[in-house]
Design a protein around this motif. Structure first.
Motif, PDB file in Angstrom:
ATOM      1  N   THR A  18       0.936  -1.278   0.026  1.00  0.00           N
ATOM      2  CA  THR A  18      -0.083   0.065   0.078  1.00  0.00           C
ATOM      3  C   THR A  18       0.775   1.311  -0.125  1.00  0.00           C
ATOM      4  OG1 THR A  18      -1.796  -1.193   0.916  1.00  0.00           O
ATOM      5  CG2 THR A  18      -1.797   1.248   1.269  1.00  0.00           C
ATOM      6  N   GLU A  19       2.045   1.186   0.786  1.00  0.00           N
ATOM      7  CA  GLU A  19       2.772   2.433   0.861  1.00  0.00           C
ATOM      8  C   GLU A  19       3.680   2.553  -0.473  1.00  0.00           C
ATOM      9  OE1 GLU A  19       3.107   4.638   3.365  1.00  0.00           O
ATOM     10  OE2 GLU A  19       1.363   3.492   3.915  1.00  0.00           O
ATOM     11  N   VAL A  20       4.149   1.493  -1.011  1.00  0.00           N
ATOM     12  CA  VAL A  20       4.714   1.685  -2.286  1.00  0.00           C
ATOM     13  C   VAL A  20       3.777   2.219  -3.365  1.00  0.00           C
ATOM     14  CG1 VAL A  20       5.645   0.205  -4.308  1.00  0.00           C
ATOM     15  CG2 VAL A  20       6.317  -0.206  -1.665  1.00  0.00           C
ATOM     16  N   ASP A  21       2.268   1.526  -3.610  1.00  0.00           N
ATOM     17  CA  ASP A  21       1.647   1.982  -4.476  1.00  0.00           C
ATOM     18  C   ASP A  21       1.208   3.260  -4.413  1.00  0.00           C
ATOM     19  OD1 ASP A  21      -0.434   1.219  -6.571  1.00  0.00           O
ATOM     20  OD2 ASP A  21      -1.875   1.636  -5.191  1.00  0.00           O
ATOM     21  N   ARG A  22       0.964   4.037  -3.053  1.00  0.00           N
ATOM     22  CA  ARG A  22       0.968   5.526  -2.939  1.00  0.00           C
ATOM     23  C   ARG A  22       1.684   6.244  -3.476  1.00  0.00           C
ATOM     24  NH1 ARG A  22       2.577   8.719   1.341  1.00  0.00           N
ATOM     25  NH2 ARG A  22       3.124   6.752   2.402  1.00  0.00           N
ATOM     26  N   LEU A 224      -6.039   4.277   3.418  1.00  0.00           N
ATOM     27  CA  LEU A 224      -6.879   5.337   3.208  1.00  0.00           C
ATOM     28  C   LEU A 224      -5.952   6.231   2.337  1.00  0.00           C
ATOM     29  CD1 LEU A 224      -8.324   5.846   6.854  1.00  0.00           C
ATOM     30  CD2 LEU A 224      -9.610   5.343   4.594  1.00  0.00           C
ATOM     31  N   PHE A 225      -4.625   6.369   2.710  1.00  0.00           N
ATOM     32  CA  PHE A 225      -3.695   7.146   1.981  1.00  0.00           C
ATOM     33  C   PHE A 225      -3.781   6.554   0.439  1.00  0.00           C
ATOM     34  CE2 PHE A 225      -1.268   8.951   5.674  1.00  0.00           C
ATOM     35  CZ  PHE A 225      -1.406  10.208   5.293  1.00  0.00           C
ATOM     36  N   SER A 226      -3.768   5.532   0.133  1.00  0.00           N
ATOM     37  CA  SER A 226      -3.723   4.894  -1.071  1.00  0.00           C
ATOM     38  C   SER A 226      -5.151   5.187  -1.837  1.00  0.00           C
ATOM     39  CB  SER A 226      -3.509   3.477  -1.060  1.00  0.00           C
ATOM     40  OG  SER A 226      -3.478   2.922  -2.247  1.00  0.00           O
ATOM     41  N   LEU A 227      -6.247   5.253  -1.416  1.00  0.00           N
ATOM     42  CA  LEU A 227      -7.559   5.552  -1.782  1.00  0.00           C
ATOM     43  C   LEU A 227      -7.517   7.153  -2.104  1.00  0.00           C
ATOM     44  CD1 LEU A 227     -10.122   3.341   0.277  1.00  0.00           C
ATOM     45  CD2 LEU A 227      -9.330   2.981  -2.163  1.00  0.00           C
TER      46      LEU A 227
END
Length: 411
Positions: A18-22, A224-227
Motif C-alpha cells: 500500500t505504501e509503495v503503491d501510494r 486510506l492514503f492509497s485511496l
C-alpha cells in the motif's frame, strides 16, 4: 501457530505494498501529464517548449533522477541534462537491455515499469516507460527514471519495523531491497505484487510474537492514503484530459477546431489511399451572416452559429467530422465512401434542413448556406491542401451563382 505467523506476514506485506503503491501513483502521473501536453500542442512542439515542460514536471516530482522523451525511438530530450548527456541521441533499439521493455510498452500501448536497471549515465534506477500515440499513430515514448533507494526509503519510512523483508523482480529474480537470503529461507512468507506490466516478489519474516493493534492502525491509514492518492491522481488525469480536449475544440460550438480537423483529414487521407476509397471536403458559409449580426447583435449571431453547427452535425454520419474553423465558416470531412451519390445525398439534405425557418432566441429566422465540395479519389491523388483549395473555389462558385446552393469543384 504457523497460520498466525502467516497471517501477520500477509497483513504486513499488504501494508508495505500500500505504501509503495501510494508513492508510485504520484510518479506515474508525470508520464500521463507529458503525453497530454504533447497531444494538446502537437502542432507547436518546439524543442524549447518540450524542455520547459520537462523541467516543470521534474521540479514538481519526488524521487525522480531524470525525465526523457524519445521521438520515435531516439532519445531526444532529457532533463536535467547535466550528468545525462550520454543518453541524448541514443536509439532504444541499439540498447539490448532496455529495448524489450520499450517494445513491450509500444506494442501494448500501456505503461511498463522496469528495473532497477543499469543506467547508461551511471547508477541504477527504476524506469517507467509510457508510449505516446497521436491519432492512433506511434509518436514516441516518455521515460521517468526513479531513484530506487530514495523511492523505497520514502515508501517504507512510516511502516513498523517488526518484520524483515526483501523485494526482487519477478522476471530477473534480482533482489533490489533487503537481504537476498530471505528468499532462500523456507520459513519466510512469499507474496507477489503487480506493477505496471510487471511483478515484484516479496519475502517477509516476522520477528515479533505478538500481533499488535499498531499494525492494524498502520494498515488502515495506509489503505486510506492509497485511496486518497488514487482519487487525486484520477482527478489530475481527468483535468489534463479536459485541457487536451479543450485545446482541440471550438469554444463556442464545441466542435473540432482547425487543429483537430487537420489530424482527422490526415488520417482519412491515408485510410483512403490504403483502402482505395474516396473522401470529400465541404466548406460551408452562412449566407449574409454579417447582416444577421448587424441586425440582431453578436449574441444572436453566436446562437445562429450554434444552431447551424447542430443542424450540420445532425445531418452527418457518426464517422464524419464537422469543424468550425472561424467566424461563420465550417468544414465538413466525409470519410471513406465508394459512390459519389452519397456526397450528393448529404449536400441535398443540408440544403433541405435549412430550407425552413429556424427559431433562434424566440425569433423565427431563415438561414441559408453556401457550400463548396471537392472529392478526393486515390486514382487521381492530390494533396489535402489542394483539396481544400478546390472546395474553396467551389464555394466561391456557389456564392457567385446566388448563394443557398452547393457546387462540386469542376476540374
Amino acid at each position: 501457530m504457523k497460520a498466525d505467523e502467516t497471517l501477520k506476514s500477509s497483513v504486513y506485506g499488504n501494508l508495505l505494498w500500500t505504501e509503495v503503491d501510494r508513492e508510485l501513483n504520484s510518479l506515474l502521473f508525470i508520464s500521463n501529464g507529458m503525453a497530454s501536453f504533447i497531444s494538446a500542442y502537437r502542432d507547436d512542439l518546439r524543442p524549447e517548449k518540450i524542455k520547459f515542460i520537462l523541467k516543470d514536471l521534474w521540479e514538481r516530482s519526488k524521487h525522480v533522477r531524470n525525465l526523457g522523451v524519445a521521438v520515435g525511438y531516439k532519445i531526444t530530450y532529457v532533463y536535467p541534462e547535466a550528468n545525462n548527456l550520454k543518453v541524448i541521441g541514443k536509439d532504444f533499439r541499439d540498447i539490448p537491455k532496455q529495448w524489450p521493455k520499450v517494445k513491450q510498452a509500444v506494442d501494448t500501448r500501456q505503461g511498463v515499469f522496469d528495473g532497477p536497471i543499469d543506467l547508461i549515465q551511471g547508477g541504477k534506477g527504476f524506469v517507467y516507460r509510457y508510449p505516446i500515440y497521436l491519432d492512433d499513430q506511434y509518436w514516441g515514448i516518455m521515460s521517468t527514471v526513479i531513484d530506487t533507494d530514495e523511492f523505497l526509503d520514502a515508501a517504507f519510512k512510516n511502516t513498523p519495523k517488526n518484520h524483515q523483508f526483501a523485494i526482487r523482480s519477478y522476471e530477473s529474480k534480482q533482489v533490489f531491497y533487503g537481504d537476498p537470503q530471505l528468499f532462500a529461507d523456507k520459513n519466510t512468507y512469499k507474496q507477489t505484487s503487480i506493477v505496471p506490466n510487471g511483478k515484484w516478489e516479496w519475502a517477509i519474516k516476522n520477528h515479533t510474537n505478538t500481533f499488535t493493534n499498531q499494525l492494524f492502525v498502520y494498515q488502515i491509514i495506509g489503505v486510506l492514503f492509497s485511496l486518497l492518492c488514487g482519487v487525486m491522481v484520477y482527478r489530475m488525469i481527468h483535468a489534463m484530459r479536459r485541457l487536451s480536449e479543450q485545446a482541440m475544440l471550438d469554444s463556442l460550438t464545441h466542435l473540432p477546431n482547425r487543429r483537430l480537423l487537420q489530424d482527422r483529414m490526415d488520417a482519412a487521407y491515408y485510410a483512403c489511399n490504403r483502402l482505395h476509397k474516396m473522401m470529400a471536403i465541404l466548406i460551408i458559409d452562412i449566407d449574409y451572416f454579417k447582416k444577421i449580426n448587424d441586425t440582431y447583435g453578436h449574441d444572436f449571431g453566436d446562437e445562429v452559429i450554434k444552431t447551424v453547427a447542430n443542424g450540420i452535425k445532425a445531418t452527418l454520419r457518426d464517422t464524419d467530422t464537422v469543424s468550425r474553423v472561424g467566424g461563420d465558416e465550417f468544414i465538413v470531412l466525409l470519410k471513406e465512401f465508394k459512390v459519389l451519390d452519397n456526397v450528393h445525398a448529404i449536400a441535398n439534405k443540408l440544403t433541405e434542413v435549412f430550407a425552413s425557418p429556424w427559431l433562434v432566441l424566440d425569433k423565427e429566422i431563415t438561414i441559408h448556406l453556401s457550400i463548396g465540395i471537392s472529392v478526393y479519389d486515390p486514382a487521381h491523388p492530390v494533396s489535402i491542401k489542394e483539396l481544400l483549395k478546390e472546395a474553396d473555389i467551389a464555394l466561391y462558385d456557389s456564392k457567385a451563382q446566388g448563394r443557398n446552393r452547393f457546387n462540386f469543384y469542376q476540374k
